[in-house]
Motif scaffolding. Structure first.
Motif, mmCIF file in Angstrom:
data_model
loop_
_atom_site.group_PDB
_atom_site.id
_atom_site.type_symbol
_atom_site.label_atom_id
_atom_site.label_comp_id
_atom_site.label_asym_id
_atom_site.label_seq_id
_atom_site.Cartn_x
_atom_site.Cartn_y
_atom_site.Cartn_z
ATOM 1 N N UNK A 74 81.964 81.598 91.067
ATOM 2 C CA UNK A 74 81.965 80.548 92.085
ATOM 3 C C UNK A 74 82.311 79.188 91.510
ATOM 4 N N UNK A 75 82.047 78.985 90.224
ATOM 5 C CA UNK A 75 82.346 77.703 89.587
ATOM 6 C C UNK A 75 83.708 77.681 88.895
ATOM 7 N N UNK A 76 84.419 78.799 88.881
ATOM 8 C CA UNK A 76 85.760 78.854 88.287
ATOM 9 C C UNK A 76 86.650 77.844 88.990
ATOM 10 N N UNK A 77 87.536 77.212 88.292
ATOM 11 C CA UNK A 77 88.055 77.499 86.960
ATOM 12 C C UNK A 77 87.299 76.816 85.818
ATOM 13 N N UNK A 83 99.184 79.410 108.358
ATOM 14 C CA UNK A 83 98.722 79.935 109.650
ATOM 15 C C UNK A 83 97.408 79.309 110.086
ATOM 16 N N UNK A 84 96.524 79.045 109.133
ATOM 17 C CA UNK A 84 95.222 78.460 109.444
ATOM 18 C C UNK A 84 95.337 76.948 109.627
ATOM 19 N N UNK A 85 96.254 76.332 108.895
ATOM 20 C CA UNK A 85 96.405 74.882 108.954
ATOM 21 C C UNK A 85 95.378 74.144 108.116
ATOM 22 N N UNK A 86 94.820 74.833 107.128
ATOM 23 C CA UNK A 86 93.834 74.249 106.215
ATOM 24 C C UNK A 86 94.057 74.811 104.821
ATOM 25 N N UNK A 87 93.499 74.129 103.854
ATOM 26 C CA UNK A 87 93.511 74.642 102.488
ATOM 27 C C UNK A 87 92.643 75.893 102.433
ATOM 28 N N UNK A 88 93.075 76.880 101.669
ATOM 29 C CA UNK A 88 92.301 78.103 101.472
ATOM 30 C C UNK A 88 91.868 78.166 100.017
ATOM 31 N N UNK A 89 90.572 78.336 99.796
ATOM 32 C CA UNK A 89 90.030 78.541 98.454
ATOM 33 C C UNK A 89 89.465 79.950 98.388
ATOM 34 N N UNK A 90 89.622 80.585 97.234
ATOM 35 C CA UNK A 90 89.150 81.948 97.045
ATOM 36 C C UNK A 90 88.125 81.999 95.927
ATOM 37 N N UNK A 91 87.059 82.778 96.150
ATOM 38 C CA UNK A 91 86.028 83.019 95.139
ATOM 39 C C UNK A 91 85.899 84.527 95.011
ATOM 40 N N UNK A 92 85.900 85.016 93.767
ATOM 41 C CA UNK A 92 85.773 86.452 93.544
ATOM 42 C C UNK A 92 84.307 86.860 93.497
ATOM 43 N N UNK A 93 83.969 87.901 94.229
ATOM 44 C CA UNK A 93 82.602 88.426 94.268
ATOM 45 C C UNK A 93 82.271 89.076 92.922
ATOM 46 N N UNK A 94 80.996 89.332 92.694
ATOM 47 C CA UNK A 94 80.542 89.958 91.453
ATOM 48 C C UNK A 94 79.272 90.750 91.728
ATOM 49 N N UNK A 142 85.160 69.542 86.781
ATOM 50 C CA UNK A 142 85.773 70.662 87.500
ATOM 51 C C UNK A 142 84.688 71.445 88.240
ATOM 52 N N UNK A 143 83.568 71.701 87.569
ATOM 53 C CA UNK A 143 82.473 72.456 88.189
ATOM 54 C C UNK A 143 81.882 71.708 89.380
ATOM 55 N N UNK A 144 81.813 70.390 89.278
ATOM 56 C CA UNK A 144 81.240 69.585 90.362
ATOM 57 C C UNK A 144 82.251 69.400 91.483
ATOM 58 N N UNK A 145 83.479 69.093 91.133
ATOM 59 C CA UNK A 145 84.524 68.888 92.133
ATOM 60 C C UNK A 145 84.482 67.507 92.753
ATOM 61 N N UNK A 146 85.511 67.203 93.505
ATOM 62 C CA UNK A 146 85.612 65.914 94.180
ATOM 63 C C UNK A 146 84.479 65.755 95.179
ATOM 64 N N UNK A 147 83.715 64.683 95.041
ATOM 65 C CA UNK A 147 82.556 64.414 95.909
ATOM 66 C C UNK A 147 81.534 65.552 95.902
ATOM 67 N N UNK A 148 81.489 66.336 94.820
ATOM 68 C CA UNK A 148 80.524 67.430 94.710
ATOM 69 C C UNK A 148 80.856 68.642 95.556
ATOM 70 N N UNK A 149 82.072 68.703 96.072
ATOM 71 C CA UNK A 149 82.452 69.772 96.997
ATOM 72 C C UNK A 149 82.426 71.161 96.347
ATOM 73 N N UNK A 150 82.891 71.263 95.098
ATOM 74 C CA UNK A 150 82.972 72.573 94.453
ATOM 75 C C UNK A 150 81.584 73.165 94.194
ATOM 76 N N UNK A 151 80.681 72.367 93.646
ATOM 77 C CA UNK A 151 79.350 72.900 93.359
ATOM 78 C C UNK A 151 78.574 73.175 94.654
#
Length: 139
Positions: free
Chosen positions: A81-84, A60-71, A111-120
């Motif tokens: 936020x750094x999972x998995x 529906x959004x037409x984009x990838x959706x990423x989820x982060x669980x609050x704490x 994994x924590x850094x992600x592609x091009x630093x996107x995840x961190x």
């Protein structure tokens, strides 16, 4: 810290809530994806069986959706936020800037850094918005 949401982020949060019956706590809209901050304990409901619900939102959004669980605590939030990536420990320094020093298993640094630093970068933005953490550093 008060979080200011764009109209687009509010629309996406509303759509996510309608599709999943989970009300996100925050939303980051990026060019190729949308990141939702999910209330603690509601991740399974947000994802749905076999990921079907989140995939429907992506369509529906037409984009990838990423989820982060609050704490509850800043340290637990940074870990989520750094999972998995496997995090061994988080230390929050309060001297000058508020910095989260994160010990990540060597095999999961990428994994924590992600592609091009996107995840961190996403983790840093959310930590700043939710817990006034100025930076996240991997150790």
């Amino acid at each position: 810290m008060k979080v200011t949401l764009s109209d687009e982020a509010r629309r996406y949060m509303g759509l996510f809530d309608e599709e999943t019956d989970v009300s996100p706590n925050d939303c980051l809209v990026e060019s190729d994806r949308v990141v939702f901050l999910i209330p603690a304990g509601e991740m399974a409901d947000a994802i749905g069986p076999d990921g079907r619900i989140v995939r429907r939102v992506e369509e529906k959004i037409g984009r990838t959706v990423d989820l982060v669980e609050d704490a509850e605590t800043p340290a637990a939030f940074v870990e989520n936020a750094l999972a998995p990536a496997v995090v061994r420990g988080v230390t929050i320094s309060e001297q000058g800037d508020r910095v989260a020093y994160v010990e990540v298993v060597d095999a999961d640094r990428g994994v924590a850094i992600g592609s091009n630093g996107q995840h961190i970068e996403t983790a840093r933005r959310l930590a700043r918005r939710q817990h006034d953490i100025d930076d996240i550093q991997l150790t």
